[in-house]
Design a protein around this motif. Structure first.
Motif, PDB file in Angstrom:
ATOM      1  N   GLY A  10       0.815  -1.216   0.000  1.00  0.00           N
ATOM      2  CA  GLY A  10       0.000   0.000   0.000  1.00  0.00           C
ATOM      3  C   GLY A  10       0.845   1.260   0.000  1.00  0.00           C
ATOM      4  N   ALA A  11       2.064   1.172  -0.511  1.00  0.00           N
ATOM      5  CA  ALA A  11       2.989   2.305  -0.447  1.00  0.00           C
ATOM      6  C   ALA A  11       2.518   3.515  -1.242  1.00  0.00           C
ATOM      7  CB  ALA A  11       4.372   1.876  -0.936  1.00  0.00           C
ATOM      8  N   ALA A  12       1.687   3.294  -2.254  1.00  0.00           N
ATOM      9  CA  ALA A  12       1.242   4.411  -3.098  1.00  0.00           C
ATOM     10  C   ALA A  12      -0.076   5.006  -2.613  1.00  0.00           C
ATOM     11  CB  ALA A  12       1.093   3.948  -4.549  1.00  0.00           C
ATOM     12  N   VAL A  30      13.858  -0.197   2.337  1.00  0.00           N
ATOM     13  CA  VAL A  30      12.420  -0.328   2.098  1.00  0.00           C
ATOM     14  C   VAL A  30      12.169  -1.230   0.893  1.00  0.00           C
ATOM     15  CG1 VAL A  30      10.279   0.883   1.538  1.00  0.00           C
ATOM     16  CG2 VAL A  30      11.949   1.947   3.083  1.00  0.00           C
ATOM     17  N   THR A  31      11.327  -2.230   1.106  1.00  0.00           N
ATOM     18  CA  THR A  31      10.834  -3.071   0.015  1.00  0.00           C
ATOM     19  C   THR A  31       9.348  -2.798  -0.165  1.00  0.00           C
ATOM     20  OG1 THR A  31      12.448  -4.841   0.372  1.00  0.00           O
ATOM     21  CG2 THR A  31      10.401  -5.438  -0.750  1.00  0.00           C
ATOM     22  N   ILE A  32       8.951  -2.430  -1.366  1.00  0.00           N
ATOM     23  CA  ILE A  32       7.550  -2.156  -1.672  1.00  0.00           C
ATOM     24  C   ILE A  32       6.978  -3.338  -2.436  1.00  0.00           C
ATOM     25  CG2 ILE A  32       5.991  -0.668  -3.001  1.00  0.00           C
ATOM     26  CD1 ILE A  32       8.031   1.603  -2.512  1.00  0.00           C
ATOM     27  N   ALA A  39      -1.743   3.237 -13.994  1.00  0.00           N
ATOM     28  CA  ALA A  39      -1.672   4.693 -14.167  1.00  0.00           C
ATOM     29  C   ALA A  39      -1.706   5.424 -12.843  1.00  0.00           C
ATOM     30  CB  ALA A  39      -2.834   5.153 -15.055  1.00  0.00           C
ATOM     31  N   GLN A  40      -2.330   4.827 -11.818  1.00  0.00           N
ATOM     32  CA  GLN A  40      -2.460   5.493 -10.528  1.00  0.00           C
ATOM     33  C   GLN A  40      -1.178   5.425  -9.699  1.00  0.00           C
ATOM     34  OE1 GLN A  40      -5.063   3.364 -11.724  1.00  0.00           O
ATOM     35  NE2 GLN A  40      -5.938   5.299 -12.469  1.00  0.00           N
ATOM     36  N   ASN A  41      -0.422   4.339  -9.828  1.00  0.00           N
ATOM     37  CA  ASN A  41       0.734   4.177  -8.931  1.00  0.00           C
ATOM     38  C   ASN A  41       2.089   4.318  -9.613  1.00  0.00           C
ATOM     39  OD1 ASN A  41       1.426   1.736 -10.227  1.00  0.00           O
ATOM     40  ND2 ASN A  41       0.408   0.459  -8.711  1.00  0.00           N
ATOM     41  N   ASP A  42       2.116   4.371 -10.936  1.00  0.00           N
ATOM     42  CA  ASP A  42       3.387   4.270 -11.646  1.00  0.00           C
ATOM     43  C   ASP A  42       4.372   5.379 -11.274  1.00  0.00           C
ATOM     44  OD1 ASP A  42       4.835   2.674 -13.680  1.00  0.00           O
ATOM     45  OD2 ASP A  42       4.895   4.600 -14.728  1.00  0.00           O
ATOM     46  N   ALA A  43       3.894   6.621 -11.244  1.00  0.00           N
ATOM     47  CA  ALA A  43       4.790   7.739 -10.946  1.00  0.00           C
ATOM     48  C   ALA A  43       5.357   7.630  -9.530  1.00  0.00           C
ATOM     49  CB  ALA A  43       4.060   9.066 -11.129  1.00  0.00           C
TER      50      ALA A  43
END
Length: 308
Positions: A10-12, A30-32, A39-43
């Motif tokens: 849930g990092a994004a 940190v490991t995500i 499109a919502q989390n890529d950036a």
């Protein structure tokens, strides 16, 4: 503070973003773990990777073996995801199983809201689900930390973003502990990696305003603005908590009506958004030098109030 290896699901997300940035800025590894790029989390994922995080794609978040592989060498696992019934009942028990299998030391479940441990069964449906999972967690071999931020400015300060009117609930003189999302994320990053918080609850307690105090400040800040108000009484909240079903009719959020009115009951009727039990550490005492943004300042911000 000893540097830790922290895995985040849930990092994004809303809390996950400042939490993850906080962990990285504090120098933790940190490991995500995420389902897929979109499109919502890529950036955000790209930014986290640039800042030093390791990205692990896990398309099936119920695959215990795959998750256990991703969690090898991790000290602390953080579930920074919305606490829906599906997450709490169907996903978190499997994440706990994977964490145990991988040898993770500490598990931080989805909380980031009202003080579940201070509640009784029956106070609210979503909290009952959390308490059942807490029993599983505390009977496992893992240590834990429960982080309670109370409210987030965006949802608890009177504003015109999510409702057509300024909306109040229940007892207007109950102190509402509420904090800015960036402060919540950074303080969470400190708390979940702090050895003092092992097997303890952490309650954010820097800011508290009653709804009456919030309304007074709104009127003082904009004396010539004709606000409309709507109030849901204590009696109405109790009635809705008992009679509502699983429909989702709220303008904001994905809780069922029954869950939503249970949350309102806990906050505005029995005053358990924040609590200070024997197992609870006050954030203001363990981090006395931290300076939080104040709700009084947010209530003076025209963009915050009117534009959101």
């Amino acid at each position: 503070m000893n540097k830790k290896h922290v895995a985040v699901i849930g990092a994004a997300g809303q809390v996950g973003t400042p939490l993850t940035k906080g962990l990285l800025s504090l120098g933790h590894q940190v490991t995500i773990i995420f389902r897929a790029h979109n499109a919502q989390n890529d950036a955000k994922l790209t930014e986290f990777e640039t800042l030093g995080a390791t990205l692990v794609e896990c398309p099936d978040m119920k695959n215990v073996n795959a998750l256990a592989k991703a969690l090898r060498g991790v000290d602390t696992f953080v579930a920074s995801v919305p606490g829906s019934k599906e997450i709490i009942r169907e996903f978190e028990p499997l994440w706990l199983e994977a964490a145990v299998k991988a040898g993770v030391k500490r598990f931080v479940p989805t909380e980031f809201g009202a003080h579940t441990q201070a509640l009784e069964m029956g106070d609210g449906e979503i909290f009952d689900q959390k308490k059942r999972f807490h029993d599983q967690l505390m009977n496992s071999s893992l240590d834990w930390t429960l982080f309670y931020n109370g409210g987030i400015f965006d949802y608890f300060l009177p504003n015109l973003r999510f409702f057509s009117k300024i909306t109040t609930f229940g007892d207007l003189n109950i102190p509402i502990y509420t904090h800015d999302i960036e402060d919540i994320g950074y303080l969470a990053a400190m708390a979940v990696t702090d050895d003092r918080t092992v097997n303890r609850c952490v309650q954010l307690d820097y800011n508290a305003l009653t709804q009456n105090e919030m309304l007074t400040q709104i009127k003082q800040n904009w004396p010539d603005t004709p606000f409309e108000y709507e109030h849901f009484s204590t009696e109405y909240i109790i009635e809705q908590k008992e009679s509502s079903g699983d429909e989702i009719t709220a303008k904001k959020g994905s809780e069922t009506d029954k869950e939503r009115w249970g949350i309102n009951y806990v906050i505005y009727v029995i005053d358990k958004l924040a609590a200070f039990t024997d197992q609870t550490l006050r954030a203001s005492e363990i981090y006395p030098d931290y300076v939080c943004k104040r709700p009084q300042d947010a209530l003076k911000d025209e963009k915050f109030i009117f534009e959101g």
